[in-house]
Design an enzyme around this catalytic site. Structure first.
Site, PDB file in Angstrom:
ATOM      1  N   ASN A   9       1.035  -1.185   0.257  1.00  0.00           N
ATOM      2  CA  ASN A   9       0.072   0.039  -0.014  1.00  0.00           C
ATOM      3  C   ASN A   9       1.079   1.026  -0.062  1.00  0.00           C
ATOM      4  OD1 ASN A   9      -1.806   1.980   0.423  1.00  0.00           O
ATOM      5  ND2 ASN A   9      -2.442   1.357   2.666  1.00  0.00           N
ATOM      6  N   LYS A  11       0.259   4.395  -0.159  1.00  0.00           N
ATOM      7  CA  LYS A  11      -0.678   5.326   0.313  1.00  0.00           C
ATOM      8  C   LYS A  11      -0.226   6.547  -0.661  1.00  0.00           C
ATOM      9  CE  LYS A  11      -0.413   3.076   4.778  1.00  0.00           C
ATOM     10  NZ  LYS A  11      -0.158   3.231   6.036  1.00  0.00           N
ATOM     11  N   HIS A  94      -9.533   1.237   4.747  1.00  0.00           N
ATOM     12  CA  HIS A  94      -8.362   1.392   5.375  1.00  0.00           C
ATOM     13  C   HIS A  94      -8.369   2.195   6.623  1.00  0.00           C
ATOM     14  CE1 HIS A  94      -4.084   2.422   6.342  1.00  0.00           C
ATOM     15  NE2 HIS A  94      -3.875   1.395   5.850  1.00  0.00           N
ATOM     16  N   GLU A  96      -7.036   4.693   7.837  1.00  0.00           N
ATOM     17  CA  GLU A  96      -6.908   6.110   7.287  1.00  0.00           C
ATOM     18  C   GLU A  96      -8.096   6.438   6.712  1.00  0.00           C
ATOM     19  OE1 GLU A  96      -2.989   5.317   5.598  1.00  0.00           O
ATOM     20  OE2 GLU A  96      -2.254   4.889   7.244  1.00  0.00           O
ATOM     21  N   GLU A 164      -5.851  -5.330  10.173  1.00  0.00           N
ATOM     22  CA  GLU A 164      -4.923  -4.260  10.744  1.00  0.00           C
ATOM     23  C   GLU A 164      -5.398  -3.449  11.671  1.00  0.00           C
ATOM     24  OE1 GLU A 164      -2.369  -2.762   6.778  1.00  0.00           O
ATOM     25  OE2 GLU A 164      -4.033  -1.670   7.084  1.00  0.00           O
ATOM     26  N   GLY A 170       2.302   1.693  10.974  1.00  0.00           N
ATOM     27  CA  GLY A 170       3.394   2.991  10.891  1.00  0.00           C
ATOM     28  C   GLY A 170       4.014   3.230  12.325  1.00  0.00           C
ATOM     29  N   SER A 210       3.188  -2.594  10.326  1.00  0.00           N
ATOM     30  CA  SER A 210       4.457  -2.735  10.713  1.00  0.00           C
ATOM     31  C   SER A 210       5.095  -4.072  10.727  1.00  0.00           C
ATOM     32  CB  SER A 210       4.738  -2.329  12.362  1.00  0.00           C
ATOM     33  OG  SER A 210       4.317  -1.178  12.568  1.00  0.00           O
TER      34      SER A 210
HETATM   35  P1  13P Z   1       2.832  -0.210   7.899  1.00  0.00           P
HETATM   36  O1  13P Z   1       3.230  -1.260   7.086  1.00  0.00           O
HETATM   37  O2  13P Z   1       3.622   1.193   7.449  1.00  0.00           O
HETATM   38  O3  13P Z   1       2.682  -0.089   9.338  1.00  0.00           O
HETATM   39  O4  13P Z   1       1.428   0.381   7.163  1.00  0.00           O
HETATM   40  C1  13P Z   1       0.375  -0.724   7.184  1.00  0.00           C
HETATM   41  C2  13P Z   1      -0.625  -0.263   6.457  1.00  0.00           C
HETATM   42  O5  13P Z   1      -1.433   0.737   6.536  1.00  0.00           O
HETATM   43  C3  13P Z   1      -0.953  -1.053   4.990  1.00  0.00           C
HETATM   44  O6  13P Z   1      -1.933  -0.846   4.698  1.00  0.00           O
END
Ligand code: 13P
Length: 248
Positions: A9, A11, A94, A96, A164, A170, A210
């Site tokens: 992803n 983003k 997601h 976010e 997730e 992150g 992560s």
């Molecule tokens: P990270 O791997 O940076 O923690 O992000 C995970 C994520 O949001 C994947 O959609």
């Protein structure tokens, strides 16, 4: 029976030019990998990067889709538009999107059904916040997300669920292996209870939050885990390739 899947992803990162350079680095590193590998890139890069991916074993994914086929929805993109560009997967719900853009299980449900209808496989993200974890609401939050978010889906071989936890995204923090195993098995059992045994068996369930080259292999070796959804590490070719190769 379930083919392992690793989805990056990106983003809101990488211009078209930067994306081409990243793909050029990733492509030789993941050649021959057994996992299905998907790059979920920004909307503006879908067309050029889709062209660039042709002939490779990397698949094209988007990061959202609107539920309507067309109409007065300024700023949104339809499944037909994605399909036209060769998009095979789309991330939905997601954390976010839920946090910053007010998406919820009901909007995710409508988008999921539209994606499936048009032959795009949704990667539906579910997970608990730190507050929900601390107040022992994880089971309830996930059950509600599966019930309301996936209602009406008939064939779960066409749907991917990504667990997730918000607090793991992150942050460099991951649940323990035991916790991941318990929660992902719980998700599979719940799909079985809500949608039947066959769907529970055919649905691919990913872990995200992560994931890095040092923890990927042990996470992916857990019984019910079919791969991962990767954020930060998907922007680093060497790391992403190691993660892809860890999914067998
Ligand atoms: P990270 O791997 O940076 O923690 O992000 C995970 C994520 O949001 C994947 O959609």
């Amino acid at each position: 029976m379930r083919k392992p899947l690793v989805a990056g992803n990106w983003k809101m990162n990488k211009t078209v030019q930067e994306g081409i350079e990243l793909i050029n680095e990733i492509r030789p590193l993941v050649e021959g990998a057994s996992a299905e590998t998907v790059l979920c890139v920004p909307s503006t890069s879908l067309y050029p990067l889709g062209q660039h991916l042709q002939g490779s074993n990397l698949k094209l994914g988007a990061q959202n889709v609107h539920h309507a086929e067309f109409g007065a929805y300024t700023g949104e993109i339809s499944a037909l538009m994605l399909k036209e560009l060769g998009v095979e997967y789309v991330i939905l719900g997601h954390s976010e999107r839920r946090t910053f853009f007010a998406e919820n299980n009901h909007s995710v449900n409508k988008r999921t059904l539209t994606a499936v209808k048009h032959g795009i496989k949704p990667i539906v993200c579910i997970g608990e916040t730190l507050y929900e974890k601390k107040s022992e609401q994880t089971g309830q939050v996930l059950t509600t997300a599966l019930r309301d978010g996936l209602e009406g889906v008939e064939d779960f071989s066409q749907v991917v669920v990504a667990y997730e936890p918000y607090w793991a995204i992150g942050t460099g923090k991951t649940p323990t292996l035991d916790q991941i195993a318990i929660v992902i098995s719980f998700i599979r059992d719940t799909i079985g209870q809500l949608y039947g045994e066959k769907n529970s068996e055919s649905c691919r369930i990913l872990y995200g939050g992560s994931v890095n080259p040092s923890n990927a292999e042990e996470i992916f070796s857990l019984l019910d885990v079919d791969g991962g959804l990767i954020g930060g590490a998907s922007l680093k070719p060497q790391q992403f390739a190691e993660i892809v190769k860890a999914a067998k």
